[in-house]
Write an enzyme that holds these catalytic residues in place. Structure first.
Site, PDB file in Angstrom:
ATOM      1  N   GLN A 123      88.896  94.235 -25.940  1.00  0.00           N
ATOM      2  CA  GLN A 123      89.333  94.210 -27.336  1.00  0.00           C
ATOM      3  C   GLN A 123      90.498  95.180 -27.493  1.00  0.00           C
ATOM      4  OE1 GLN A 123      87.622  92.202 -29.408  1.00  0.00           O
ATOM      5  NE2 GLN A 123      88.309  92.740 -31.465  1.00  0.00           N
ATOM      6  N   ASN A 127      80.910  95.023 -30.220  1.00  0.00           N
ATOM      7  CA  ASN A 127      81.594  93.992 -30.988  1.00  0.00           C
ATOM      8  C   ASN A 127      80.591  93.192 -31.828  1.00  0.00           C
ATOM      9  OD1 ASN A 127      83.780  92.137 -31.829  1.00  0.00           O
ATOM     10  ND2 ASN A 127      84.867  93.070 -30.120  1.00  0.00           N
ATOM     11  N   ARG A 128      80.989  91.984 -32.224  1.00  0.00           N
ATOM     12  CA  ARG A 128      80.258  91.260 -33.264  1.00  0.00           C
ATOM     13  C   ARG A 128      79.316  90.197 -32.703  1.00  0.00           C
ATOM     14  NH1 ARG A 128      85.280  92.668 -34.791  1.00  0.00           N
ATOM     15  NH2 ARG A 128      85.614  93.495 -36.892  1.00  0.00           N
ATOM     16  N   HIS A 181      78.606  96.331 -33.148  1.00  0.00           N
ATOM     17  CA  HIS A 181      78.454  97.537 -32.321  1.00  0.00           C
ATOM     18  C   HIS A 181      77.021  98.078 -32.285  1.00  0.00           C
ATOM     19  CE1 HIS A 181      82.633  97.501 -31.554  1.00  0.00           C
ATOM     20  NE2 HIS A 181      83.063  98.237 -32.548  1.00  0.00           N
ATOM     21  N   ASP A 223      93.191  93.133 -33.551  1.00  0.00           N
ATOM     22  CA  ASP A 223      91.747  93.366 -33.460  1.00  0.00           C
ATOM     23  C   ASP A 223      91.170  92.131 -32.781  1.00  0.00           C
ATOM     24  OD1 ASP A 223      89.223  94.431 -33.667  1.00  0.00           O
ATOM     25  OD2 ASP A 223      88.990  94.051 -35.811  1.00  0.00           O
ATOM     26  N   HIS A 276      84.659 103.470 -26.975  1.00  0.00           N
ATOM     27  CA  HIS A 276      85.473 103.131 -28.152  1.00  0.00           C
ATOM     28  C   HIS A 276      86.454 104.260 -28.486  1.00  0.00           C
ATOM     29  CE1 HIS A 276      86.551 101.452 -32.052  1.00  0.00           C
ATOM     30  NE2 HIS A 276      85.740 100.435 -31.868  1.00  0.00           N
ATOM     31  N   SER A 277      87.168 104.755 -27.483  1.00  0.00           N
ATOM     32  CA  SER A 277      88.164 105.798 -27.739  1.00  0.00           C
ATOM     33  C   SER A 277      89.427 105.208 -28.355  1.00  0.00           C
ATOM     34  CB  SER A 277      88.530 106.521 -26.443  1.00  0.00           C
ATOM     35  OG  SER A 277      87.451 107.318 -25.995  1.00  0.00           O
ATOM     36  N   TYR A 278      90.010 105.969 -29.283  1.00  0.00           N
ATOM     37  CA  TYR A 278      91.317 105.646 -29.864  1.00  0.00           C
ATOM     38  C   TYR A 278      92.342 106.565 -29.208  1.00  0.00           C
ATOM     39  CZ  TYR A 278      88.917 103.513 -33.972  1.00  0.00           C
ATOM     40  OH  TYR A 278      88.144 102.768 -34.816  1.00  0.00           O
ATOM     41  N   GLU A 316      89.154  98.253 -25.493  1.00  0.00           N
ATOM     42  CA  GLU A 316      87.709  98.310 -25.209  1.00  0.00           C
ATOM     43  C   GLU A 316      87.311  97.192 -24.243  1.00  0.00           C
ATOM     44  OE1 GLU A 316      85.877  98.103 -29.223  1.00  0.00           O
ATOM     45  OE2 GLU A 316      87.947  98.495 -29.835  1.00  0.00           O
TER      46      GLU A 316
END
Length: 361
Positions: A296, A89-90, A115, A255, A186-188, A326
């Site tokens: 997330q 993340n940020r 990331h 998000d 980070h799987s979708y 996540e």
């Protein structure tokens, strides 16, 4: 419980030209008693395929990704299935103070660090080996000041597939100097199939075990507030069809970081249930357990709509085509004193676990 019947095979997925010459990327395939299949690659310690049965017993791949290494190397790769680090993340302006020293990280997302930077853990080739019991462990040794982070960080990620259709991901790290660490996968997911698109994602029912979330500013940096989800689009504590709420979220989708609530449902009596996602048509149910303080939820809002992102089997991936959940520490935790501490210090062992439990409902 796992009876160690998972079978593991290994092959070459592709090669990458690096400054050290041509390096091979390995692929591992894990298969359990029920035919559930997990495929992993050493590039980014990434999950590339996950074949799960529906209510009729038909196996389908439910994670987004690419057929070959070129896809993962391309600018179209949106962190599909990868291990994210050193900090997921940020981080605001890519800057933080630690023990009276200021550190400047790579700026790779607007004004911020995202990331792990330009060459985060998702863009590196990990070492890997298979265990006799069917687990696969990936290791990476990140040198001091890589991407601006202090300390030499030794990292392990282990994937285990059980005969109860659970994919368990364990993250471990050690450091020789204080450094922030926040590792995740980070799987979708699209439980209708990786190629099913947004209309099927809208039919997913989500339930989040979160009473609070962390509001963000215009640059997606948390303000520091822990806000109640009550009477907002972030209240998904009851099962909610995604298509009924996704367009109401500022920015056109989720998000956002949610704060894990205390749950009576735990994996192994220790790891809390964070989220449930169900696709009624296929019957597939995904329960996500994690010992991280937050998670997330990202609904693929920034996936392109121009047909430029081509994934597995020639599938065009578009906006809202997949859902990432996540588990993580809170974004920008290193700069927010009221957020959970993200600093790993020498002598401490970073240990976090994510469990993806699949069943039929």
């Amino acid at each position: 419980m796992n009876t160690f019947s998972t079978q593991v095979t290994q092959e070459t997925f592709g090669t990458i030209q690096t400054s050290n010459g041509i390096q091979s990327v390995k692929k591992f395939t894990l298969t359990n008693l029920h035919g559930v299949k997990v495929q992993l690659i050493t590039y980014g310690a990434a999950l590339t395929h996950l074949f799960i049965p529906d209510k009729k017993g038909q196996l389908q791949d439910v994670v987004m990704g690419f057929d070959d290494i070129d896809g993962y190397l391309s600018s179209h790769n949106r962190y599909f299935g990868c291990t994210v680090g050193r900090v997921a993340n940020r981080i605001a302006q890519g800057r933080f103070h630690l023990d009276e020293v200021e550190y400047q990280l790579a700026i790779n997302k607007g004004d911020n660090h995202l990331h792990g930077g330009n060459m985060g853990f998702d863009k590196l080739i990990w070492q890997a080996y298979a265990h006799l019991d069917g687990r696969v462990t990936f290791t990476y040794s990140s040198p001091h000041m890589e991407e601006g982070y202090p300390g030499h960080l030794y990292t392990q990620v282990t994937y285990k597939l059980t005969d109860s259709n659970e994919l368990i991901v364990e993250f471990n790290a050690l450091t020789d100097r204080p450094t922030p660490v926040n590792l995740t996968n980070h799987s979708y997911f699209n439980l209708a199939g990786h190629d099913a698109g947004s209309q099927q994602l809208y039919n997913h029912r989500a339930q989040l075990f979160a009473n609070q979330y962390t509001p963000v500013d215009s640059k997606n940096i948390p303000t520091g507030e822990l806000a109640k989800v009550d009477d907002t689009v972030f209240d998904l504590r009851s099962e909610t069809r995604l298509g009924d709420v996704i367009q109401q979220v500022p920015g056109g989708g989720y998000d956002h970081n949610f704060v894990v609530s205390e749950s009576n449902v735990k994996f192994g009596n220790t790891i809390p249930l964070a989220a449930k996602v169900w696709h009624p048509e296929s019957g597939r149910l995904l329960e996500i357990f994690s010992d991280q303080p937050g998670f997330q939820v990202y609904t693929g809002n920034f996936l392109p709509t121009d047909g430029s992102l081509v994934g597995k089997n020639g599938t065009v991936y578009t906006r809202h085509g997949g859902l990432a959940v996540e588990p993580q520490n809170f974004p920008n935790a290193i700069n927010q004193p009221n957020f959970p501490d993200s600093v790993l210090r020498p002598g401490s062992d970073y240990r976090r676990t994510i469990v993806y439990k699949f069943s039929i409902q």
